[in-house]
Design an enzyme around this catalytic site. Structure first.
Site, PDB file in Angstrom:
ATOM      1  N   CYS B  85      17.031  13.080  59.603  1.00  0.00           N
ATOM      2  CA  CYS B  85      16.608  13.458  58.072  1.00  0.00           C
ATOM      3  C   CYS B  85      15.189  13.039  57.894  1.00  0.00           C
ATOM      4  CB  CYS B  85      17.680  12.816  57.267  1.00  0.00           C
ATOM      5  SG  CYS B  85      17.768  13.549  55.656  1.00  0.00           S
ATOM      6  N   HIS B 201      23.322  13.575  59.717  1.00  0.00           N
ATOM      7  CA  HIS B 201      23.388  12.270  60.045  1.00  0.00           C
ATOM      8  C   HIS B 201      24.653  11.546  60.690  1.00  0.00           C
ATOM      9  CE1 HIS B 201      20.672  11.101  56.637  1.00  0.00           C
ATOM     10  NE2 HIS B 201      20.684  12.335  56.233  1.00  0.00           N
ATOM     11  N   GLU B 203      25.267   8.886  61.887  1.00  0.00           N
ATOM     12  CA  GLU B 203      25.532   7.574  61.141  1.00  0.00           C
ATOM     13  C   GLU B 203      26.583   7.488  60.138  1.00  0.00           C
ATOM     14  OE1 GLU B 203      22.852   8.721  60.738  1.00  0.00           O
ATOM     15  OE2 GLU B 203      22.000   8.109  58.625  1.00  0.00           O
TER      16      GLU B 203
END
Lengths: 80, 227
Positions: B85, B201, B203
């Site tokens: 990002c 993302h 994560e």
């Protein structure tokens, strides 16, 4: 010296903000607009009294940080 | 395996990334942007967020911060560097991967799950994955990938596109493109494939109680590939 620079998007890069501004202007009654392109303006006061040298310094800044040359062009518009 | 996550002023996914990396077996260290040296690492991550308030252009200020010279040297010597990002925006601004991320086509901040397709597994990140289509989360205002025609040719000739936006069947059509990215590009490698920048993302998808676990597959595979 005070150096002024403008940074504009290159011709073939889409400018969605410019497009929305154009539409809004149109809605307000400004019907004579072909296109709107939005850009950035910088006024940089450099510790240099020679105009040519001052221009060089700001051009260097534009190349290295202020503009991204993949999508933008810059132009020094005033030195005073 | 050791990793390092760089925190810039305005980073906000750095801790999530730290938790994810530790969960899957990395020993992660947080590194401040103003440090000069990276700790000894097998992987360096530039996290998501709004470094320097997205001033000037997203990632442009962070790309000039002190630690970035070490990150660039690490990448140039073949070290694995991943930018997620805002981290992807920092990678393009630092010149480690080609192109730039423009404002989303419809001028909206997009925050939702998307599907992405992995095209090429001949790299340390995706090698050995037994799945091509992943559901990951995106949250960005400037994720509209753009590059010059010359750059695009080079990217395609060298198989540098990492992931494309697609639907759940892996169809990479324009209607599955959330932000106007050129050719549905969601992530890209450098020429050598040791640097990966991507908008989604992983994560955020590492636990059943979050919105999915496809990120877990990515991290598990990554650490096995590095070992």
């Amino acid at each position: 010296m005070k150096v002024s620079a403008i940074i504009t998007l290159k011709k073939d890069v889409l400018d969605p903000q410019g497009k929305v501004i154009h539409q809004t202007l149109d809605g307000m009654g400004f019907k004579d607009v072909n296109e709107v392109r939005q850009g950035k303006y910088f006024e940089i006061d450099v510790k240099e009294n020679d105009p040519q040298k001052a221009q060089k310094i700001v051009e260097d800044m534009c190349n290295k940080l202020l503009a991204n040359l993949v999508i933008e062009n810059y132009k020094i518009i005033e030195i005073q | 395996m050791k990793s390092a996550v760089i925190t810039f002023p305005g980073s906000n996914c750095d801790r999530d990334m730290h938790v994810a990396l530790n969960k899957f077996g990395f020993k992660n260290k947080m590194v401040w942007h103003n440090d000069n040296e990276l700790p000894k690492s097998d992987l360096v991550v530039l996290p998501g967020g709004f470094s320097y308030g997205d001033y000037l252009r997203c990632g442009s200020m962070a790309s000039k911060s002190k630690i970035m010279q070490s990150v660039i040297n690490f990448a140039k010597s073949g070290g694995l560097v991943m930018g997620i990002c805002n981290g992807f925006q920092i990678l393009v601004e630092s010149g480690l991967v080609p192109g730039i991320l423009l404002r989303n086509k419809y001028l909206e901040f997009i925050c939702k799950n998307v599907f992405v397709k992995i095209d090429n597994k001949d790299n340390p990140y995706f090698k050995n994955l037994d799945k091509e289509v992943f559901e990951l989360h995106i949250a960005h205002n400037e994720g509209n990938y753009f590059c010059t025609n010359d750059q695009l040719k080079e990217i395609e000739d060298n198989n540098q596109v990492a992931i494309y936006y697609c639907n759940d069947n892996g169809k990479t059509e324009e209607k599955f493109n959330p932000n106007g990215s050129l050719k549905n590009i969601a992530g890209i490698f450098n020429k050598e494939k040791n640097v990966l920048g991507m908008m989604p993302h992983p994560e955020r998808m590492i636990d059943q109680s979050l919105s999915g676990e496809d990120g877990s597959l990515f991290f598990k595979n990554l650490i096995n590939n590095i070992k």
